[in-house]
Structure formats: structure tokens, C-alpha cells
Write an enzyme that holds these catalytic residues in place. Structure first.
Site, PDB file in Angstrom:
ATOM      1  N   SER A 164       0.843  -1.202   0.000  1.00 35.22           N
ATOM      2  CA  SER A 164       0.000   0.000   0.000  1.00 35.22           C
ATOM      3  C   SER A 164       0.874   1.246   0.000  1.00 35.22           C
ATOM      4  CB  SER A 164      -0.879   0.041   1.248  1.00 35.22           C
ATOM      5  OG  SER A 164      -1.610  -1.134   1.391  1.00 35.22           O
ATOM      6  N   GLU A 247       0.515  -2.983  13.983  1.00 35.71           N
ATOM      7  CA  GLU A 247      -0.410  -2.824  12.843  1.00 35.71           C
ATOM      8  C   GLU A 247      -1.849  -2.997  13.316  1.00 35.71           C
ATOM      9  OE1 GLU A 247       0.173  -5.551   9.558  1.00 35.71           O
ATOM     10  OE2 GLU A 247      -1.329  -4.523   8.335  1.00 35.71           O
TER      11      GLU A 247
HETATM   12  C1  FAD Z   1      -6.300  -3.346   1.656  1.00 38.37           C
HETATM   13  C2  FAD Z   1      -5.052  -4.182   1.758  1.00 38.37           C
HETATM   14  C3  FAD Z   1      -3.851  -3.574   2.079  1.00 38.37           C
HETATM   15  C4  FAD Z   1      -2.680  -4.332   2.183  1.00 38.37           C
HETATM   16  N1  FAD Z   1      -1.506  -3.674   2.410  1.00 38.37           N
HETATM   17  C5  FAD Z   1      -0.360  -4.378   2.508  1.00 38.37           C
HETATM   18  C6  FAD Z   1       0.889  -3.690   2.671  1.00 38.37           C
HETATM   19  O1  FAD Z   1       0.952  -2.462   2.712  1.00 38.37           O
HETATM   20  N2  FAD Z   1       2.016  -4.427   2.761  1.00 38.37           N
HETATM   21  C7  FAD Z   1       2.011  -5.786   2.711  1.00 38.37           C
HETATM   22  O2  FAD Z   1       3.068  -6.371   2.853  1.00 38.37           O
HETATM   23  N3  FAD Z   1       0.848  -6.470   2.505  1.00 38.37           N
HETATM   24  C8  FAD Z   1      -0.333  -5.788   2.394  1.00 38.37           C
HETATM   25  N4  FAD Z   1      -1.526  -6.451   2.162  1.00 38.37           N
HETATM   26  C9  FAD Z   1      -1.495  -7.896   1.961  1.00 38.37           C
HETATM   27  C10 FAD Z   1      -2.197  -8.712   3.032  1.00 38.37           C
HETATM   28  O3  FAD Z   1      -1.463  -8.743   4.228  1.00 38.37           O
HETATM   29  C11 FAD Z   1      -2.385 -10.127   2.447  1.00 38.37           C
HETATM   30  O4  FAD Z   1      -3.235  -9.990   1.321  1.00 38.37           O
HETATM   31  C12 FAD Z   1      -3.005 -11.074   3.438  1.00 38.37           C
HETATM   32  O5  FAD Z   1      -2.106 -11.389   4.469  1.00 38.37           O
HETATM   33  C13 FAD Z   1      -3.437 -12.388   2.749  1.00 38.37           C
HETATM   34  O6  FAD Z   1      -2.402 -12.941   2.027  1.00 38.37           O
HETATM   35  P1  FAD Z   1      -2.569 -13.372   0.490  1.00 38.37           P
HETATM   36  O7  FAD Z   1      -3.256 -12.265  -0.234  1.00 38.37           O
HETATM   37  O8  FAD Z   1      -1.261 -13.840   0.008  1.00 38.37           O
HETATM   38  O9  FAD Z   1      -3.604 -14.596   0.532  1.00 38.37           O
HETATM   39  P2  FAD Z   1      -3.233 -16.117   0.823  1.00 38.37           P
HETATM   40  O10 FAD Z   1      -2.487 -16.221   2.090  1.00 38.37           O
HETATM   41  O11 FAD Z   1      -2.621 -16.712  -0.397  1.00 38.37           O
HETATM   42  O12 FAD Z   1      -4.665 -16.715   1.030  1.00 38.37           O
HETATM   43  C14 FAD Z   1      -5.526 -17.111  -0.058  1.00 38.37           C
HETATM   44  C15 FAD Z   1      -6.790 -17.715   0.535  1.00 38.37           C
HETATM   45  O13 FAD Z   1      -6.446 -18.897   1.299  1.00 38.37           O
HETATM   46  C16 FAD Z   1      -6.920 -18.781   2.628  1.00 38.37           C
HETATM   47  N5  FAD Z   1      -5.966 -19.390   3.568  1.00 38.37           N
HETATM   48  C17 FAD Z   1      -4.618 -19.221   3.574  1.00 38.37           C
HETATM   49  N6  FAD Z   1      -4.060 -19.905   4.610  1.00 38.37           N
HETATM   50  C18 FAD Z   1      -5.085 -20.497   5.270  1.00 38.37           C
HETATM   51  C19 FAD Z   1      -5.165 -21.334   6.439  1.00 38.37           C
HETATM   52  N7  FAD Z   1      -4.049 -21.678   7.128  1.00 38.37           N
HETATM   53  N8  FAD Z   1      -6.393 -21.745   6.846  1.00 38.37           N
HETATM   54  C20 FAD Z   1      -7.519 -21.386   6.164  1.00 38.37           C
HETATM   55  N9  FAD Z   1      -7.503 -20.613   5.037  1.00 38.37           N
HETATM   56  C21 FAD Z   1      -6.305 -20.171   4.619  1.00 38.37           C
HETATM   57  C22 FAD Z   1      -7.005 -17.279   2.884  1.00 38.37           C
HETATM   58  O14 FAD Z   1      -7.927 -16.974   3.908  1.00 38.37           O
HETATM   59  C23 FAD Z   1      -7.480 -16.773   1.525  1.00 38.37           C
HETATM   60  O15 FAD Z   1      -8.876 -16.924   1.395  1.00 38.37           O
HETATM   61  C24 FAD Z   1      -2.708  -5.731   2.005  1.00 38.37           C
HETATM   62  C25 FAD Z   1      -3.924  -6.358   1.658  1.00 38.37           C
HETATM   63  C26 FAD Z   1      -5.066  -5.588   1.513  1.00 38.37           C
HETATM   64  C27 FAD Z   1      -6.336  -6.278   1.101  1.00 38.37           C
END
Ligand code: FAD
Length: 395
Positions: A164, A247
Site C-alpha cells: 500500500s 499494525e
Molecule cells: C487493503 C489491503 C492492504 C494491504 N496492504 C499491505 C501492505 O501495505 N504491505 C504488505 O506487505 N501487505 C499488504 N496487504 C497484503 C495482506 O497482508 C495479504 O493480502 C493477506 O495477508 C493475505 O495474504 P494473500 O493475499 O497472500 O492470501 P493467501 O495467504 O494466499 O490466502 C488465499 C486464501 O487462502 C486462505 N488461507 C490461507 N491460509 C489459510 C489457512 N491456514 N487456513 C484457512 N484458510 C487459509 C485465505 O484466507 C485466503 O482466502 C494488504 C492487503 C489488503 C487487502
């Protein structure tokens, strides 16, 4: 559960109110709305942050030695509530002041504190968080961006995602893998990164709101001086926990995100569409909000006793995501086809609402925490915790 401020909390609330009455602007621009240019909004936010910093309200929980107010999480919650009451939530500097700053204070060297904290507090330097990667979000410790030591520098290669504000940031907090031969949590090191360093490419991602809130950030042979490392080599996972703990606090509560009165006014202004279903949904939303406020009171009571909320924070995060999604849905159903004609606050909230279920830990991850800590169910087995990271990649 205690619903009242203690005498010292009441005194802080009175100070905060008096200060805001005297110095707060009527309104702060919304970076994501079409009403003002993004430069104007930025300048407004920066001017307000500088006024706050000049009067000791710039960072409530930072020690006074670094320009903070030296208070605790309850006072931070009180401060958030008073800002929300005036519609002044949503600072553009949350990553810096709420996450990078506290991490530098807890783990940085004297030189790092000297160099970075003052311009961070005055919002002269903007920070972003470079943690998530295409293959590492919920399982953040699986990150693959590499940092390899070369004399007094580290050479970084890899990719971050969802960063972000990286497109307008001066610095980033970066975690990278420095030792792939040990299990995944042990080989990570924490760095500060100047975003103008050669080899960094920031590519904004366009979301369905039409805005670019996030970015992909690519690193090609980016040289980071060792003087910008925070903590010991390989100790980055523990330091990351400091950032993530702050955070959760920096994200604030529902009061800064949703005003039920504003929603009700919006719905009433579109009174022609109010029917039994909409009335039912408004009432349900109100009930959820009240329940969330009770949960919040429980968290504050716990903090007041010196305990840290754990599962409560996860349940609150789940509830906030659900409430924000429902509120945007109700607003747009009230507005009907007119909602398609212009871009306003609720249109943006509607298009942004899936993000509430992902940012700061997905719904599923929050449910896992609640299942383990509230229901006492066993933790998911994760055999990858014990294996060297390089062996995981080969699997
Ligand atoms: C508005 C916004 C701002 C953000 N800003 C930042 C930022 O500034 N810096 C930064 O570094 N990141 C940022 N993020 C990223 C955010 O931290 C990640 O998107 C989040 O941690 C989820 O990781 P992922 O997108 O890789 O999904 P994944 O971890 O790949 O998950 C995919 C799906 O699998 C499910 N899943 C995964 N593991 C499990 C489990 N063990 N049990 C059950 N279900 C599971 C998840 O719930 C999800 O539905 C931001 C995200 C958003 C939406």
C-alpha cells in the site's frame, strides 16, 4: 467489563478534546475521492500531522524522548475515538507512525532512531510496508525475496505485492530471506529501505475502485547498506511480530471507519427505496455495531488490567469486515441505480469492501485464531516449520 474512563483516562480525553477543538481542521480530504486532487489531500494530511506532532499528539504511544506522548494502548483508543467523532480518522501515515516508528524504537540503533524518527513523525518522509509476496501472505514466513551479504551492503532480489502506498513512499520496511538453509522462520532479516535506491521498480495495480492503492514492487540487485538492517541477521521474524502487533493497533476500531448516523442520513436521503427488507438490514447492522462496541469495551478493560487481547482482536477484525461490507451494501441498495451515476463515498466503500476480508489477516486466518484460542481446537499441523526453507522450495 468497565464502560467508564478511569480518572487519568478521563483527563487525557479532556486534553485531547480541548486540543482538537482548538487545532483540528473541519475535515480532512479523502485521498480516494474525486472531490480534491491527491496532492491537495496529501498536503492537508501532512499539515494536520505536523500540528499534532508540534503539540505532542503526533504519536500517542511513542516515548516522549522521540516526540511521542509516552502513553499506552488505552489512550491510543481514546485518541482514535476522538478523531473519529470529528471525522478525522484515516491518516495517510499509518505505516510510518503506527508500524515502522514503533519497530525502529523497539529494535533500531541510536543512529537509526536519530535519522528516521523525526521526519517520520512530521510526515516529511512517508513509509510503506514490504512484507507480502505472491507466495507469502497468510504464511508470511514463506517469503522468498533474497538478501545476500556483499561487503557493507546486502543485495536484494525478489518481489513484493500489495504494498500500500509504495508509489508515494520515501522508505519501506522490508523483510527478506538471508539464510535459506534453516527453517523458514529463522532465516529472515529486517531492513529499512530507501525507495529511491536503483533497482527498485514500483508498479501500481489498478483495483476495481479504479484507484491504485497497492503496488507490486520488484527488486533487481538492490543494494541496501548493512547500516539499514534492524536487529540481528536472522532475527527478522521476531521483529516482524513487533510491527504486526502495532499494525493491529494502528488499524483502529470501527468508529473511525463507519458512522452509523452518516449511513442513516444517506439512506433517509434516498427514502423512496426504504422497504421492509432495508429496514430489517439497517436494524441488523445496528445490532452488530452495538455488539462490536461491547467487544471493544472488553478489549479496553483487558488492556486496562495489563493483559493483551488475542482472540478478541481476531473476532473484532471479522466483525469489522462483515459490518463494512453490509453497510456499503445497504447504502447502495438504498441509492438504487443512482449509485451507478457518480463516484462517492459509499460507491467506493462498496467496491473496496472485499479488501476488508483480506487486509491485516484474512477472515479464515482470524477464524483459525478464534478456533484455537476460544474453542481450544488443535492448531493446523505445519510440517514445513521444521524443514530448511531451501528444501521446501524443492518439494
Ligand atoms: C487493503 C489491503 C492492504 C494491504 N496492504 C499491505 C501492505 O501495505 N504491505 C504488505 O506487505 N501487505 C499488504 N496487504 C497484503 C495482506 O497482508 C495479504 O493480502 C493477506 O495477508 C493475505 O495474504 P494473500 O493475499 O497472500 O492470501 P493467501 O495467504 O494466499 O490466502 C488465499 C486464501 O487462502 C486462505 N488461507 C490461507 N491460509 C489459510 C489457512 N491456514 N487456513 C484457512 N484458510 C487459509 C485465505 O484466507 C485466503 O482466502 C494488504 C492487503 C489488503 C487487502
Amino acid at each position: 467489563m468497565d464502560f467508564h474512563d478511569s480518572p487519568s483516562e478521563a483527563a487525557f480525553r479532556a486534553d485531547a478534546k480541548a486540543f482538537l477543538d482548538a487545532h483540528a481542521p473541519e475535515k480532512l480530504g479523502d485521498y480516494w475521492s474525486d472531490d480534491q486532487s491527491q496532492e491537495e489531500v496529501f498536503a492537508q494530511h501532512r499539515a494536520f500531522q505536523q500540528t499534532l506532532a508540534a503539540h505532542g499528539f503526533g504519536a500517542i504511544t511513542w516515548p516522549e524522548a522521540f516526540g511521542g506522548r509516552g502513553l499506552g494502548p488505552i489512550e491510543q483508543i481514546i485518541w482514535n475515538e476522538e478523531l473519529a467523532r470529528r471525522g478525522l480518522s484515516g491518516s495517510l501515515f499509518t505505516v510510518g507512525i503506527g508500524m515502522a516508528g514503533p519497530t525502529i524504537i523497539a529494535h533500531g540503533t541510536d543512529e537509526q532512531k536519530q535519522r528516521y524518527l523525526a521526519p517520520l513523525l512530521s510526515a516529511d518522509e512517508i513509509w510503506c510496508q514490504l512484507f507480502s509476496e505472491p507466495g507469502a501472505g497468510s504464511d508470511l514466513a514463506g517469503l522468498a525475496t533474497r538478501a545476500v551479504r556483499d561487503d557493507d551492503d546486502w543485495v536484494v532480489n525478489g518481489q513484493k505485492i500489495w504494498s500500500s502506498g509504495a508509489h508515494y513512499s520515501d522508505f519501506g520496511i522490508l523483510i527478506a530471506r538471508t539464510d535459506p538453509s534453516v527453517p523458514k522462520h529463522q532465516g529472515i532479516t529486517y531492513f529499512l529501505l530507501d525507495m529511491k535506491t536503483p533497482g527498485i521498480e514500483v508498479r501500481p495495480t489498478i483495483e476495481m475502485t479504479g484507484d491504485s492503492h497497492f503496488n507490486e514492487v520488484f527488486f533487481s540487485d538492490v543494494r541496501v547498506p548493512d547500516a539499514m538492517r534492524i536487529g540481528e541477521v536472522g532475527a527478522g521474524w521476531g521483529i516482524t511480530q513487533t510491527t504486526l502487533m502495532h499494525e493491529r493497533m494502528a488499524m483502529g476500531g470501527i468508529e473511525g471507519m463507519l458512522s452509523f448516523d452518516d449511513l442513516r442520513e444517506f439512506v433517509l436521503a434516498h427514502g423512496g427505496r426504504i422497504d421492509g427488507v432495508l429496514r430489517d438490514e439497517m436494524a441488523r447492522l445496528y445490532g452488530w455495531l452495538k455488539s462490536l462496541q461491547l467487544l471493544n469495551a472488553r478489549v479496553v478493560t483487558k488492556l486496562g488490567r495489563g493483559e493483551m487481547p488475542t482472540a478478541e482482536s481476531s473476532v473484532m477484525k471479522l466483525a469489522i469486515a462483515r459490518i463494512m461490507t453490509k453497510a456499503a451494501d445497504v447504502a447502495l441498495r438504498a441509492a438504487g441505480p443512482e449509485a451507478l451515476a457518480r463516484r462517492g463515498y459509499w460507491q467506493n466503500q462498496f467496491l473496496f469492501s472485499p479488501a476488508w476480508h483480506i487486509a491485516g489477516g484474512t477472515d479464515e486466518i482470524q477464524k483459525n485464531v478464534a478456533a484455537e484460542r476460544v474453542l481450544g481446537l488443535p492448531r493446523d499441523a505445519d510440517p514445513s516449520r521444521e524443514l530448511p526453507f531451501e528444501d521446501l522450495q524443492r518439494q
